[in-house]
Design a protein around this motif. Sequence first.
Motif, mmCIF file in Angstrom:
data_model
loop_
_atom_site.group_PDB
_atom_site.id
_atom_site.type_symbol
_atom_site.label_atom_id
_atom_site.label_comp_id
_atom_site.label_asym_id
_atom_site.label_seq_id
_atom_site.Cartn_x
_atom_site.Cartn_y
_atom_site.Cartn_z
ATOM 1 N N VAL A 82 57.566 42.763 60.868
ATOM 2 C CA VAL A 82 57.449 43.877 59.917
ATOM 3 C C VAL A 82 56.787 43.370 58.641
ATOM 4 N N ASN A 83 55.716 44.032 58.247
ATOM 5 C CA ASN A 83 54.986 43.680 57.029
ATOM 6 C C ASN A 83 55.192 44.741 55.950
ATOM 7 N N GLN A 84 55.153 44.280 54.688
ATOM 8 C CA GLN A 84 55.141 45.195 53.541
ATOM 9 C C GLN A 84 53.727 45.269 53.010
ATOM 10 N N PRO A 85 53.018 46.393 53.194
ATOM 11 C CA PRO A 85 51.631 46.471 52.720
ATOM 12 C C PRO A 85 51.550 46.581 51.206
ATOM 13 N N VAL A 86 50.389 46.219 50.679
ATOM 14 C CA VAL A 86 50.117 46.396 49.253
ATOM 15 C C VAL A 86 49.947 47.888 48.971
ATOM 16 N N THR A 87 50.554 48.371 47.900
ATOM 17 C CA THR A 87 50.437 49.780 47.525
ATOM 18 C C THR A 87 49.597 49.990 46.264
ATOM 19 N N SER A 88 49.351 48.887 45.515
ATOM 20 C CA SER A 88 48.586 49.033 44.269
ATOM 21 C C SER A 88 47.984 47.695 43.880
ATOM 22 N N ILE A 89 46.731 47.733 43.380
ATOM 23 C CA ILE A 89 46.098 46.536 42.819
ATOM 24 C C ILE A 89 45.358 46.956 41.557
ATOM 25 N N ILE A 90 45.649 46.284 40.431
ATOM 26 C CA ILE A 90 45.084 46.671 39.135
ATOM 27 C C ILE A 90 44.570 45.425 38.423
ATOM 28 N N LEU A 91 43.333 45.469 37.974
ATOM 29 C CA LEU A 91 42.730 44.360 37.248
ATOM 30 C C LEU A 91 43.215 44.319 35.806
ATOM 31 N N SER A 92 43.182 43.112 35.231
ATOM 32 C CA SER A 92 43.595 42.932 33.842
ATOM 33 C C SER A 92 42.604 43.554 32.865
ATOM 34 N N TYR A 100 26.243 34.872 27.271
ATOM 35 C CA TYR A 100 25.701 33.978 28.295
ATOM 36 C C TYR A 100 25.267 32.674 27.627
ATOM 37 N N PRO A 101 25.693 31.505 28.165
ATOM 38 C CA PRO A 101 26.614 31.339 29.300
ATOM 39 C C PRO A 101 28.074 31.332 28.837
ATOM 40 N N SER A 102 28.957 31.770 29.697
ATOM 41 C CA SER A 102 30.383 31.753 29.376
ATOM 42 C C SER A 102 31.178 31.979 30.655
ATOM 43 N N GLU A 103 32.501 31.860 30.527
ATOM 44 C CA GLU A 103 33.407 32.119 31.633
ATOM 45 C C GLU A 103 34.512 33.045 31.152
ATOM 46 N N PHE A 104 35.053 33.818 32.083
ATOM 47 C CA PHE A 104 36.138 34.741 31.730
ATOM 48 C C PHE A 104 37.039 34.899 32.954
ATOM 49 N N GLN A 105 38.358 34.782 32.738
ATOM 50 C CA GLN A 105 39.308 34.853 33.844
ATOM 51 C C GLN A 105 39.867 36.260 33.996
ATOM 52 N N LEU A 106 39.578 36.885 35.136
ATOM 53 C CA LEU A 106 40.200 38.153 35.491
ATOM 54 C C LEU A 106 41.438 37.876 36.340
ATOM 55 N N SER A 107 42.424 38.755 36.249
ATOM 56 C CA SER A 107 43.599 38.647 37.115
ATOM 57 C C SER A 107 43.878 40.010 37.736
ATOM 58 N N SER A 135 39.227 32.855 42.647
ATOM 59 C CA SER A 135 40.384 33.008 41.764
ATOM 60 C C SER A 135 40.172 34.077 40.695
ATOM 61 N N GLY A 136 39.014 34.756 40.726
ATOM 62 C CA GLY A 136 38.731 35.794 39.739
ATOM 63 C C GLY A 136 38.082 35.286 38.473
ATOM 64 N N LEU A 137 37.583 34.044 38.489
ATOM 65 C CA LEU A 137 36.906 33.496 37.309
ATOM 66 C C LEU A 137 35.448 33.957 37.306
ATOM 67 N N ILE A 138 35.061 34.692 36.246
ATOM 68 C CA ILE A 138 33.689 35.173 36.105
ATOM 69 C C ILE A 138 32.859 34.097 35.420
ATOM 70 N N ILE A 139 31.676 33.821 35.941
ATOM 71 C CA ILE A 139 30.746 32.863 35.347
ATOM 72 C C ILE A 139 29.434 33.596 35.100
ATOM 73 N N THR A 140 29.086 33.787 33.820
ATOM 74 C CA THR A 140 27.867 34.526 33.505
ATOM 75 C C THR A 140 26.642 33.653 33.741
ATOM 76 N N LYS A 141 25.536 34.303 34.171
ATOM 77 C CA LYS A 141 24.329 33.565 34.534
ATOM 78 C C LYS A 141 23.080 34.085 33.834
ATOM 79 N N ALA A 142 23.082 35.364 33.441
ATOM 80 C CA ALA A 142 21.908 35.948 32.795
ATOM 81 C C ALA A 142 22.306 37.267 32.161
#
Length: 244
Positions: A82-92, A100-107, A135-142
């Motif tokens: 028996v599995n419990q499915p995901v019912t909701s996913i929300i970004l930070s 640019y250039p930079s990094e930003f962590q989304l969760s 892991s949701g780490l954004i890396i800007t390129k342009a």
Amino acid sequence: ILVESISLNKKVATLNVGETLQLVATIYPDNATDKRLKWVCPSDIVSIDDNGLITALKPGVIDVGVYSMDGSGASNYCNITVNQPVTSIILSEHDITLPYPSEFQLSAAIEPIDASNKSVYWESSNEEVAMVNASGLIITKAEGETIISVSTLDGSNLTDECHVTVKKDPNDIETVTLDNLEIKIINNKLSIEGISTETTVRLYDINGRLVAVAKSCCDRITFDLSPNSIYILSIGKYSLKVTS
């Protein structure tokens, strides 16, 4: 005539919480004298009625058994997951501007907390502008715009998105006033007070290069600055220009 064996229409099955499964037992030989059966489930992971109808109650793995009541000892079982499915996913974040250039962590916040499979897939609609790792780490390129999306992998087919704007010139980033924060520079030392615990702050030079990263462990963060320099201070989705 005693029961010799019992066969089931399912030997292995996977259900989500709340789903049902009808088990059907076939008795051999067909002319057995006493065909009464007893269904047994030694757990609260599922329930089963006298007719073999299973209802999934909570995540787990269990063997559901069926036994002949004629004293022959004939039996069989079905292994149920028996599995419990995901019912909701929300970004930070859902709309951010990055240099640019930079990094930003989304969760991504997943509900419920006892979901069986919390694995997700990250994707950028335009990897020439910004890419995102597993892991949701954004890396800007342009310079440009892209959509960063996160999707569940448990079969629930849920997704959420964040619109990302990348600007090469940090001076083009909107300067905002952040409530409850006191930002000051004294003797080339940048001080930020009133910041929430665990908040990550990034400092970029005028060319968009990452100079320093700090995470607050109290309500104050400080950075050492070079004299007569311009920086871009990034707090969450906000950015502002500071001059030493």
